[in-house]
Design a protein around this motif. Structure first.
Motif, mmCIF file in Angstrom:
data_model
loop_
_atom_site.group_PDB
_atom_site.id
_atom_site.type_symbol
_atom_site.label_atom_id
_atom_site.label_comp_id
_atom_site.label_asym_id
_atom_site.label_seq_id
_atom_site.Cartn_x
_atom_site.Cartn_y
_atom_site.Cartn_z
ATOM 1 N N ASP A 139 -27.867 2.887 -8.933
ATOM 2 C CA ASP A 139 -27.990 4.240 -9.512
ATOM 3 C C ASP A 139 -28.227 5.274 -8.417
ATOM 4 N N VAL A 140 -29.083 4.890 -7.449
ATOM 5 C CA VAL A 140 -29.383 5.819 -6.359
ATOM 6 C C VAL A 140 -28.107 6.145 -5.578
ATOM 7 N N LEU A 141 -27.316 5.116 -5.317
ATOM 8 C CA LEU A 141 -26.071 5.330 -4.572
ATOM 9 C C LEU A 141 -25.119 6.258 -5.355
ATOM 10 N N ASP A 142 -24.995 5.993 -6.650
ATOM 11 C CA ASP A 142 -24.157 6.851 -7.511
ATOM 12 C C ASP A 142 -24.612 8.299 -7.436
ATOM 13 N N LEU A 143 -25.911 8.446 -7.569
ATOM 14 C CA LEU A 143 -26.518 9.774 -7.587
ATOM 15 C C LEU A 143 -26.266 10.503 -6.256
ATOM 16 N N MET A 144 -26.443 9.750 -5.166
ATOM 17 C CA MET A 144 -26.248 10.360 -3.848
ATOM 18 C C MET A 144 -24.783 10.771 -3.661
ATOM 19 N N GLU A 145 -23.894 9.967 -4.179
ATOM 20 C CA GLU A 145 -22.472 10.295 -4.087
ATOM 21 C C GLU A 145 -22.182 11.598 -4.851
ATOM 22 N N LYS A 146 -22.748 11.656 -6.062
ATOM 23 C CA LYS A 146 -22.578 12.876 -6.873
ATOM 24 C C LYS A 146 -23.123 14.096 -6.138
ATOM 25 N N MET A 147 -24.290 13.938 -5.524
ATOM 26 C CA MET A 147 -24.910 15.058 -4.808
ATOM 27 C C MET A 147 -24.066 15.485 -3.617
ATOM 28 N N GLU A 148 -23.476 14.495 -2.963
ATOM 29 C CA GLU A 148 -22.621 14.800 -1.813
ATOM 30 C C GLU A 148 -21.407 15.642 -2.263
ATOM 31 N N ASP A 149 -20.778 15.190 -3.366
ATOM 32 C CA ASP A 149 -19.632 15.943 -3.907
ATOM 33 C C ASP A 149 -20.035 17.361 -4.269
ATOM 34 N N LEU A 150 -21.170 17.452 -4.927
ATOM 35 C CA LEU A 150 -21.665 18.756 -5.373
ATOM 36 C C LEU A 150 -21.941 19.654 -4.165
ATOM 37 N N ASP A 151 -22.528 19.063 -3.162
ATOM 38 C CA ASP A 151 -22.835 19.804 -1.942
ATOM 39 C C ASP A 151 -21.555 20.360 -1.314
#
Ligand SMILES: [Zn+2]
Length: 251
Positions: A126-138
């Motif tokens: 979940d953490v990895l998914d979340l970090m990926e989403k945050m990266e895209d958003l960034d």
């Protein structure tokens, strides 16, 4: 030449002169209307960019909020992860501490540890998914920021152009109003002027028009033959029976 004829000719000349002045006035008034329309339409130049900027700002605000929410979610998940790690550690201490010797109990502890590890692995995913989403958003926030800068630069340029154009319009209008004043001074027929002003408002600009045939160029309807006759003689104010515009014969 009889007195009657002289009077008639003199009158005719006076009226023709007034008509010419009125035509001149109308030309100036049409130019003033054009400048005023230009001035009114000026905000349209920046309207599109302003909307674009507002849209980008809204988008950025939403994306930043999303990012903050993900950050909070990540913090919560990380706490959860630490808790699981602590639990695993505690149970491993129990397992290898040598205090427990009962095989059944040890096996139970092993099972619990395995469960926690499984849960931990899920959370890590979940953490990895979340970090990926945050990266895209960034990334998209960076792009939006760049777009916003470009649009704001465009806005600045357009605004400068608009202010400059406004100054030119004001200058043009000033000189047109001066000319208008000069023409007004030459008009001696107050009744005619009043009629002209009223008609201009009513007819959207053109109050006085030149006729060169049997059709009124204002309303495109046929003029009665007596109107054309009067026009050609040009002795008095002729009004189109259909649209009420002031008519003069084009010589
Ligand atoms: Zn007409």
């Amino acid at each position: 030449m009889s007195l009657c004829n002289y009077e008639e000719r003199r009158n005719k000349l006076l009226i023709e002169e007034q008509y010419d002045i009125l035509l001149e006035l109308q030309k100036i008034d049409i130019d003033i209307d054009k400048e005023e329309k230009k001035k009114r339409d000026l905000p349209l130049v920046i309207e599109g960019v302003t909307k674009e900027i507002q849209g980008l700002k809204n988008n950025l605000k939403n994306k930043n909020e999303d990012y903050k929410n993900l950050q909070m979610k990540l913090k919560r998940i990380e706490l959860d992860l630490t808790e699981k790690s602590n639990k695993i550690k505690k149970h491993q201490e129990d397992l290898y501490g040598g205090k427990i010797s009962d095989i059944k109990e040890l096996k139970q502890i092993q099972k619990v540890i395995a469960n926690y590890k499984k849960e931990k692995a899920n959370i890590e995913e979940d953490v990895l998914d979340l970090m990926e989403k945050m990266e895209d958003l960034d990334k998209s926030i960076v792009y939006l920021d760049e777009d916003l800068k470009v649009e704001e630069e465009t806005f600045k340029k357009r605004k400068e152009e608009m202010d400059l154009t406004r100054l030119v319009i004001i200058k043009n209008m000033d000189s047109l109003y001066i000319k208008r004043g000069e023409i007004l001074n030459k008009i001696t027929d107050g009744r005619l002027l009043k009629e002209y002003e009223r008609l201009r408002k009513e007819k959207d600009g053109k109050a006085i028009i030149k006729v060169d045939g049997s059709v009124c160029p204002g309303c495109y309807l046929d003029l009665p033959s007596d109107v054309i006759y009067q026009l050609k003689k040009n002795r008095k104010m002729i009004i189109c029976p259909n649209c009420s515009r002031i008519l003069i014969w084009k010589d």
